[in-house]
Design an enzyme around this catalytic site. Structure first.
Site, PDB file in Angstrom:
ATOM      1  CG  ASN A   1      -1.599   1.033   1.481  1.00  0.00           C
ATOM      2  OD1 ASN A   1      -1.945   2.067   0.529  1.00  0.00           O
ATOM      3  ND2 ASN A   1      -2.479   1.506   2.589  1.00  0.00           N
TER       4      ASN A   1
ATOM      5  CE  LYS B   1      -0.250   2.978   4.869  1.00  0.00           C
ATOM      6  NZ  LYS B   1      -0.105   3.174   6.335  1.00  0.00           N
TER       7      LYS B   1
ATOM      8  CG  HIS C   1      -5.823   1.367   5.260  1.00  0.00           C
ATOM      9  ND1 HIS C   1      -5.471   2.456   6.273  1.00  0.00           N
ATOM     10  CD2 HIS C   1      -4.687   0.539   5.314  1.00  0.00           C
ATOM     11  CE1 HIS C   1      -4.243   2.328   6.631  1.00  0.00           C
ATOM     12  NE2 HIS C   1      -3.769   0.977   6.022  1.00  0.00           N
TER      13      HIS C   1
ATOM     14  CD  GLU D   1      -3.559  -2.968   7.553  1.00  0.00           C
ATOM     15  OE1 GLU D   1      -2.399  -3.129   7.317  1.00  0.00           O
ATOM     16  OE2 GLU D   1      -4.286  -1.990   7.430  1.00  0.00           O
TER      17      GLU D   1
ATOM     18  N   GLY E   1       2.229   1.508  11.295  1.00  0.00           N
ATOM     19  CA  GLY E   1       3.190   2.705  11.318  1.00  0.00           C
ATOM     20  C   GLY E   1       3.978   2.349  12.635  1.00  0.00           C
TER      21      GLY E   1
HETATM   22  P1  PGA Z   1       3.042  -0.112   7.935  1.00  0.00           P
HETATM   23  O1  PGA Z   1       1.301   0.114   7.413  1.00  0.00           O
HETATM   24  O2  PGA Z   1       3.241  -1.152   7.022  1.00  0.00           O
HETATM   25  O3  PGA Z   1       3.530   1.162   7.462  1.00  0.00           O
HETATM   26  O4  PGA Z   1       2.724  -0.294   9.254  1.00  0.00           O
HETATM   27  C1  PGA Z   1       0.551  -0.941   7.272  1.00  0.00           C
HETATM   28  C2  PGA Z   1      -0.730  -0.370   6.630  1.00  0.00           C
HETATM   29  O5  PGA Z   1      -1.104   0.643   6.790  1.00  0.00           O
HETATM   30  O6  PGA Z   1      -1.421  -1.129   5.776  1.00  0.00           O
END
Ligand code: PGA
Length: 253
Positions: free
Chosen positions: A11, A13, A98, A168, A174
């Protein structure tokens, strides 16, 4: 989708800031993919990059997904991307619900309509669920159950094989470290049990459940084997070709 191998979804983002950067990233990931790879690899770029990536990237081993989709099939909905358009543009997957979208007000009801729209357009929805915090009393289990139930309210039992659920936990997204694999295993089992109650046992076994939140190459193997994850939804680490390819490589069975 291959059932035994892992599904690894990147992802992006809003981390990628130009078509050139996006194209370079996907090409670099492709170059680093292991030979004879069994995993299914998907990248979900910002939708505005979609066309240029599809045009510029000729590889066959990375599939495309969107980070969100409209709940509406078509019509006057400014700023929305319909599932049918996403499919026609070459997307095969779409992330729905999400935590970062739920944080800006997306409810289970809206998520359920988006999941329906995705299925109707033959996109595979990756439905994100997960508690925002943990408590000693275990109330987080009911939060997970409620989200699963609400988000899948418009799904038929025979459609569970065409759905991916991403566990998640909001607190792990994060974060510097992923949770212990036992925590992930417990949630995966609980989600599966919830699906069996809502639908039926056979249907529940067909849904793929992946994990997301601070995944990297150092924790991926354990999260797969002991955490019983069927793959990963990777955020930040998917925007670095080396880190993303490392995760894919260690997941190679
Ligand atoms: P991250 O995010 O791997 O940066 O922790 C995961 C996500 O938001 O799908």
């Amino acid at each position: 989708m291959k059932k035994d191998a892992s599904l690894i979804v990147g992802n992006w983002k809003s981390f990628i800031l130009s078509p050139k950067e996006g194209l370079q990233l996907i090409k670099n990931v492709d170059k680093k993919l292991p030979r004879g790879m069994k995993n299914t690899v998907v990248v979900c770029p910002p939708s505005v990059l979609f066309g240029s990536l599809k045009a510029g990237f000729k590889g066959k081993r990375i599939l495309f997904g969107l980070q969100d989709v409209s709940e509406f099939a078509d019509g006057p909905h400014t700023g929305e991307t319909s599932a049918a358009l996403a499919r026609a543009g070459g997307a095969e997957y779409v992330i729905v619900g999400h935590a970062e979208r739920r944080a800006s007000g997306e409810t289970d009801e809206v998520v359920a309509r988006k999941v329906r729209a995705a299925l109707d357009a033959k996109l595979i929805p990756i439905v994100c669920v997960g508690e925002s915090e943990r408590d000693k009393e275990g109330h987080y289990f009911s939060a997970i159950e409620k989200t699963v139930q609400g988000s899948l309210a418009r799904v038929m039992p025979n459609e569970l094989s065409k759905i991916v659920i991403a566990y998640e936990p909001v607190w792990a997204i994060g974060a510097p470290q992923a949770p212990d694999a036992r925590i992930v295993a417990e949630a995966v089992v609980y989600i599966r049990k919830t699906l069996a109650t809502l639908f039926d046992r056979d249907a529940a076994l067909k849904a793929r459940i992946i994990y997301g939140g601070a995944v990297d190459a150092t924790n991926a193997v354990q999260l797969l084997s002991e955490g019983h994850a069927g793959g990963f939804l990777v955020g930040r680490a998917s925007t670095n070709a080396e880190s993303f390819a490392d995760i894919i490589r260690v997941c190679q069975s």
